[in-house]
Write a protein that holds these residues in place. Structure first.
Motif, PDB file in Angstrom:
ATOM      1  N   ASP A  38       0.866  -1.168   0.000  1.00  0.00           N
ATOM      2  CA  ASP A  38       0.000   0.000   0.000  1.00  0.00           C
ATOM      3  C   ASP A  38       0.909   1.226   0.000  1.00  0.00           C
ATOM      4  N   LYS A  39       1.060   1.856  -1.139  1.00  0.00           N
ATOM      5  CA  LYS A  39       2.004   2.963  -1.270  1.00  0.00           C
ATOM      6  C   LYS A  39       1.516   4.229  -0.586  1.00  0.00           C
ATOM      7  N   LYS A  40       0.208   4.353  -0.339  1.00  0.00           N
ATOM      8  CA  LYS A  40      -0.325   5.546   0.319  1.00  0.00           C
ATOM      9  C   LYS A  40      -0.019   5.552   1.812  1.00  0.00           C
ATOM     10  N   ASN A  41      -0.270   4.419   2.462  1.00  0.00           N
ATOM     11  CA  ASN A  41      -0.169   4.362   3.928  1.00  0.00           C
ATOM     12  C   ASN A  41       1.052   3.598   4.425  1.00  0.00           C
ATOM     13  N   LEU A  42       1.852   3.086   3.515  1.00  0.00           N
ATOM     14  CA  LEU A  42       3.003   2.262   3.880  1.00  0.00           C
ATOM     15  C   LEU A  42       2.602   1.063   4.732  1.00  0.00           C
ATOM     16  N   ASN A  43       1.361   0.602   4.541  1.00  0.00           N
ATOM     17  CA  ASN A  43       0.837  -0.556   5.258  1.00  0.00           C
ATOM     18  C   ASN A  43       0.999  -1.761   4.340  1.00  0.00           C
ATOM     19  N   SER A  44       1.962  -2.599   4.625  1.00  0.00           N
ATOM     20  CA  SER A  44       2.262  -3.715   3.753  1.00  0.00           C
ATOM     21  C   SER A  44       2.135  -5.040   4.487  1.00  0.00           C
ATOM     22  N   GLY A  45       1.969  -6.097   3.733  1.00  0.00           N
ATOM     23  CA  GLY A  45       1.914  -7.435   4.293  1.00  0.00           C
ATOM     24  C   GLY A  45       2.459  -8.410   3.277  1.00  0.00           C
ATOM     25  N   GLY A  46       2.455  -9.670   3.631  1.00  0.00           N
ATOM     26  CA  GLY A  46       2.958 -10.647   2.687  1.00  0.00           C
ATOM     27  C   GLY A  46       2.777 -12.058   3.185  1.00  0.00           C
ATOM     28  N   MET A  47       3.161 -12.988   2.325  1.00  0.00           N
ATOM     29  CA  MET A  47       3.155 -14.399   2.689  1.00  0.00           C
ATOM     30  C   MET A  47       4.209 -15.109   1.857  1.00  0.00           C
ATOM     31  N   THR A  48       4.677 -16.230   2.364  1.00  0.00           N
ATOM     32  CA  THR A  48       5.706 -17.011   1.695  1.00  0.00           C
ATOM     33  C   THR A  48       5.244 -18.461   1.604  1.00  0.00           C
ATOM     34  N   LEU A  49       5.420 -19.055   0.426  1.00  0.00           N
ATOM     35  CA  LEU A  49       5.066 -20.453   0.211  1.00  0.00           C
ATOM     36  C   LEU A  49       6.318 -21.232  -0.164  1.00  0.00           C
ATOM     37  N   ASP A  50       6.419 -22.456   0.352  1.00  0.00           N
ATOM     38  CA  ASP A  50       7.513 -23.312  -0.096  1.00  0.00           C
ATOM     39  C   ASP A  50       7.089 -23.980  -1.411  1.00  0.00           C
ATOM     40  N   LYS A  51       7.945 -24.789  -1.994  1.00  0.00           N
ATOM     41  CA  LYS A  51       7.677 -25.376  -3.305  1.00  0.00           C
ATOM     42  C   LYS A  51       6.397 -26.205  -3.300  1.00  0.00           C
ATOM     43  N   ASN A  52       6.190 -27.034  -2.297  1.00  0.00           N
ATOM     44  CA  ASN A  52       5.001 -27.869  -2.220  1.00  0.00           C
ATOM     45  C   ASN A  52       3.736 -27.020  -2.146  1.00  0.00           C
ATOM     46  N   GLN A  53       3.752 -25.988  -1.324  1.00  0.00           N
ATOM     47  CA  GLN A  53       2.594 -25.103  -1.197  1.00  0.00           C
ATOM     48  C   GLN A  53       2.335 -24.349  -2.500  1.00  0.00           C
ATOM     49  N   ALA A  54       3.400 -23.912  -3.176  1.00  0.00           N
ATOM     50  CA  ALA A  54       3.256 -23.211  -4.457  1.00  0.00           C
ATOM     51  C   ALA A  54       2.647 -24.142  -5.508  1.00  0.00           C
ATOM     52  N   GLU A  55       3.024 -25.403  -5.496  1.00  0.00           N
ATOM     53  CA  GLU A  55       2.457 -26.369  -6.436  1.00  0.00           C
ATOM     54  C   GLU A  55       0.979 -26.599  -6.161  1.00  0.00           C
ATOM     55  N   ILE A  56       0.592 -26.663  -4.900  1.00  0.00           N
ATOM     56  CA  ILE A  56      -0.830 -26.809  -4.545  1.00  0.00           C
ATOM     57  C   ILE A  56      -1.609 -25.593  -5.020  1.00  0.00           C
ATOM     58  N   LEU A  57      -1.051 -24.402  -4.827  1.00  0.00           N
ATOM     59  CA  LEU A  57      -1.703 -23.177  -5.297  1.00  0.00           C
ATOM     60  C   LEU A  57      -1.841 -23.198  -6.818  1.00  0.00           C
ATOM     61  N   ARG A  58      -0.775 -23.558  -7.528  1.00  0.00           N
ATOM     62  CA  ARG A  58      -0.808 -23.637  -8.984  1.00  0.00           C
ATOM     63  C   ARG A  58      -1.880 -24.613  -9.455  1.00  0.00           C
ATOM     64  N   ASP A  59      -1.899 -25.806  -8.872  1.00  0.00           N
ATOM     65  CA  ASP A  59      -2.867 -26.822  -9.277  1.00  0.00           C
ATOM     66  C   ASP A  59      -4.297 -26.370  -8.988  1.00  0.00           C
ATOM     67  N   SER A  60      -4.499 -25.715  -7.875  1.00  0.00           N
ATOM     68  CA  SER A  60      -5.837 -25.219  -7.518  1.00  0.00           C
ATOM     69  C   SER A  60      -6.299 -24.151  -8.496  1.00  0.00           C
ATOM     70  N   LEU A  61      -5.415 -23.207  -8.827  1.00  0.00           N
ATOM     71  CA  LEU A  61      -5.774 -22.159  -9.786  1.00  0.00           C
ATOM     72  C   LEU A  61      -6.046 -22.746 -11.163  1.00  0.00           C
ATOM     73  N   THR A  62      -5.240 -23.717 -11.581  1.00  0.00           N
ATOM     74  CA  THR A  62      -5.449 -24.373 -12.868  1.00  0.00           C
ATOM     75  C   THR A  62      -6.800 -25.073 -12.901  1.00  0.00           C
ATOM     76  N   LEU A  63      -7.147 -25.778 -11.830  1.00  0.00           N
ATOM     77  CA  LEU A  63      -8.430 -26.471 -11.742  1.00  0.00           C
ATOM     78  C   LEU A  63      -9.583 -25.478 -11.835  1.00  0.00           C
ATOM     79  N   ILE A  64      -9.485 -24.382 -11.121  1.00  0.00           N
ATOM     80  CA  ILE A  64     -10.541 -23.362 -11.140  1.00  0.00           C
ATOM     81  C   ILE A  64     -10.702 -22.771 -12.531  1.00  0.00           C
ATOM     82  N   LEU A  65      -9.599 -22.420 -13.167  1.00  0.00           N
ATOM     83  CA  LEU A  65      -9.672 -21.784 -14.481  1.00  0.00           C
ATOM     84  C   LEU A  65     -10.097 -22.758 -15.581  1.00  0.00           C
TER      85      LEU A  65
END
Length: 71
Positions: A38-65
């Motif tokens: 958020d460039k206005k308020n300098l209020n930022s956040g984030g998250m980190t995924l390892d390889k296995n979690q990234a693959e689950i996210l990829r597969d889930s997005l592919t299934l949805i699309l």
């Protein structure tokens, strides 16, 4: 590698409505990192995924699309 997507509606736990923020997706070769900026308020956040979690996210997005669950 780094990808930036502008104007993503993101809501933090201490907020009542979402705010438009930028999302950066970045990899360091070992982890996939998401930064919500958020460039206005300098209020930022984030998250980190390892390889296995990234693959689950990829597969889930592919299934949805592929099944057109988002029109």
């Amino acid at each position: 590698m780094k990808v930036e997507i502008d104007n993503i509606t993101i809501i933090y736990p201490n907020e009542h409505t979402g705010e438009n923020r930028n999302m950066e997706i970045e990899t360091d070769g070992e982890h996939l990192q998401f930064h919500f900026i958020d460039k206005k308020n300098l209020n930022s956040g984030g998250m980190t995924l390892d390889k296995n979690q990234a693959e689950i996210l990829r597969d889930s997005l592919t299934l949805i699309l592929k099944n057109k669950l988002i029109e």
